[in-house]
Write a protein that holds these residues in place. Structure first.
Motif, PDB file in Angstrom:
ATOM      1  N   THR A  42       0.940  -1.139   0.020  1.00  0.00           N
ATOM      2  CA  THR A  42      -0.060  -0.038  -0.041  1.00  0.00           C
ATOM      3  C   THR A  42       0.971   1.281   0.005  1.00  0.00           C
ATOM      4  O   THR A  42       1.992   1.031  -0.025  1.00  0.00           O
ATOM      5  N   ARG A  43       0.120   2.676  -0.085  1.00  0.00           N
ATOM      6  CA  ARG A  43       1.157   3.647  -0.128  1.00  0.00           C
ATOM      7  C   ARG A  43       1.906   3.717   1.286  1.00  0.00           C
ATOM      8  O   ARG A  43       2.768   4.182   1.282  1.00  0.00           O
ATOM      9  N   ARG A  44       1.021   3.288   2.337  1.00  0.00           N
ATOM     10  CA  ARG A  44       1.616   3.220   3.791  1.00  0.00           C
ATOM     11  C   ARG A  44       2.976   2.363   3.833  1.00  0.00           C
ATOM     12  O   ARG A  44       3.777   2.841   4.388  1.00  0.00           O
ATOM     13  N   HIS A  45       2.862   1.356   3.422  1.00  0.00           N
ATOM     14  CA  HIS A  45       3.761   0.399   3.278  1.00  0.00           C
ATOM     15  C   HIS A  45       5.039   1.046   2.625  1.00  0.00           C
ATOM     16  O   HIS A  45       6.120   0.918   3.015  1.00  0.00           O
ATOM     17  N   TRP A  46       4.816   1.649   1.383  1.00  0.00           N
ATOM     18  CA  TRP A  46       5.694   2.289   0.577  1.00  0.00           C
ATOM     19  C   TRP A  46       6.366   3.364   1.297  1.00  0.00           C
ATOM     20  O   TRP A  46       7.708   3.587   1.359  1.00  0.00           O
ATOM     21  N   TRP A  47       5.609   4.162   1.952  1.00  0.00           N
ATOM     22  CA  TRP A  47       6.319   5.295   2.807  1.00  0.00           C
ATOM     23  C   TRP A  47       7.101   4.800   3.782  1.00  0.00           C
ATOM     24  O   TRP A  47       8.115   5.493   3.810  1.00  0.00           O
ATOM     25  N   THR A  48       6.776   3.825   4.619  1.00  0.00           N
ATOM     26  CA  THR A  48       7.673   3.212   5.792  1.00  0.00           C
ATOM     27  C   THR A  48       8.666   2.685   4.910  1.00  0.00           C
ATOM     28  O   THR A  48       9.855   3.015   5.681  1.00  0.00           O
ATOM     29  N   LEU A  49       8.764   1.970   3.977  1.00  0.00           N
ATOM     30  CA  LEU A  49       9.822   1.006   3.411  1.00  0.00           C
ATOM     31  C   LEU A  49      10.976   2.383   2.822  1.00  0.00           C
ATOM     32  O   LEU A  49      12.008   2.327   3.139  1.00  0.00           O
ATOM     33  N   ASN A  50      10.208   3.332   2.376  1.00  0.00           N
ATOM     34  CA  ASN A  50      11.168   4.471   1.551  1.00  0.00           C
ATOM     35  C   ASN A  50      11.969   5.388   2.701  1.00  0.00           C
ATOM     36  O   ASN A  50      13.089   5.536   2.692  1.00  0.00           O
ATOM     37  N   HIS A  51      11.077   5.504   3.878  1.00  0.00           N
ATOM     38  CA  HIS A  51      11.618   6.135   4.924  1.00  0.00           C
ATOM     39  C   HIS A  51      12.925   5.381   5.663  1.00  0.00           C
ATOM     40  O   HIS A  51      13.966   6.093   6.176  1.00  0.00           O
ATOM     41  N   VAL A  52      12.752   4.392   5.888  1.00  0.00           N
ATOM     42  CA  VAL A  52      13.733   3.394   6.460  1.00  0.00           C
ATOM     43  C   VAL A  52      14.673   3.200   5.803  1.00  0.00           C
ATOM     44  O   VAL A  52      15.922   3.276   6.083  1.00  0.00           O
ATOM     45  N   ALA A  53      14.263   2.960   4.288  1.00  0.00           N
ATOM     46  CA  ALA A  53      15.764   2.763   3.290  1.00  0.00           C
ATOM     47  C   ALA A  53      16.562   4.109   3.115  1.00  0.00           C
ATOM     48  O   ALA A  53      17.822   4.127   3.242  1.00  0.00           O
ATOM     49  N   GLY A  54      16.042   5.245   3.362  1.00  0.00           N
ATOM     50  CA  GLY A  54      16.431   6.541   3.386  1.00  0.00           C
ATOM     51  C   GLY A  54      17.507   7.082   4.683  1.00  0.00           C
ATOM     52  O   GLY A  54      18.190   7.848   4.394  1.00  0.00           O
ATOM     53  N   SER A  55      17.036   6.282   5.826  1.00  0.00           N
ATOM     54  CA  SER A  55      18.056   6.736   6.549  1.00  0.00           C
ATOM     55  C   SER A  55      18.396   5.437   7.688  1.00  0.00           C
ATOM     56  O   SER A  55      17.817   5.186   8.809  1.00  0.00           O
ATOM     57  N   PRO A  56      18.997   4.677   6.922  1.00  0.00           N
ATOM     58  CA  PRO A  56      19.424   3.394   7.651  1.00  0.00           C
ATOM     59  C   PRO A  56      19.966   3.398   9.145  1.00  0.00           C
ATOM     60  O   PRO A  56      20.834   4.297   9.274  1.00  0.00           O
ATOM     61  N   GLY A  57      19.326   2.635   9.817  1.00  0.00           N
ATOM     62  CA  GLY A  57      19.726   2.507  11.246  1.00  0.00           C
ATOM     63  C   GLY A  57      19.494   3.719  12.090  1.00  0.00           C
ATOM     64  O   GLY A  57      20.036   3.769  13.210  1.00  0.00           O
ATOM     65  N   THR A  58      18.574   4.297  11.636  1.00  0.00           N
ATOM     66  CA  THR A  58      17.905   5.658  12.393  1.00  0.00           C
ATOM     67  C   THR A  58      16.775   5.871  12.960  1.00  0.00           C
ATOM     68  O   THR A  58      16.347   6.337  13.832  1.00  0.00           O
TER      69      THR A  58
END
Length: 153
Positions: A42-58
């Motif tokens: 879903t778009r919410r899944h996408w948002w979550t994955l994208n934000h986690v990928a954009g700031s690894p480990g934070t």
């Protein structure tokens, strides 16, 4: 469907912005949802994955939820969403609580990114960066003039 028809500026200036912005939003969001659905996201899944990928480990769950919730508009249970991504093997939580994508999560995110880029390319077809930026800026200012948040997300 594309259009090659042109209209005089006075006719375009008289058009109802609400109609065209609503139509554009519905079609863009629909196309993005369809592209993400191919990856079972879903778009919410996408948002979550994208934000986690954009700031690894934070990223941890609560601050990430706080960041995404204002864009949600559907009262999404982000705890359940994080649990879903974890159960599906796309997201993992380290002992210190930070979130990371699994290999499957990154591969799926990457494929979804490519699908989203294709949708963006379709709706931007024939529109140069200057025109796109001017359109976005006009809509952003309209939002601000009517009391909304006109800042960039």
């Amino acid at each position: 469907m594309t259009t090659s028809k042109t209209h005089p500026q006075d006719r375009l200036a008289a058009q109802p912005i609400g109609h065209w912005s609503r139509e554009a939003a519905a079609l863009v969001i629909g196309a993005l949802r369809a592209a993400l659905a191919e990856e079972d996201l879903t778009r919410r899944h996408w948002w979550t994955l994208n934000h986690v990928a954009g700031s690894p480990g934070t990223r941890t769950r609560t601050p990430l939820t706080d960041k995404l919730a204002p864009f949600d508009g559907q009262n999404t249970d982000f705890t359940a969403l994080h649990d879903d991504l974890t159960a599906r093997g796309r997201l993992k939580k380290s002992e210190d609580g930070t979130l990371a994508l699994t290999r499957a999560g990154e591969e799926g995110r990457s494929r979804a990114h490519d699908r989203n880029a294709e949708v963006h390319s379709r709706y931007r077809q024939g529109t140069d960066d200057a025109t796109y930026a001017a359109t976005t800026d006009t809509l952003r200012r309209m939002v601000a003039h009517l009391g909304g948040d006109g800042d960039l997300p």
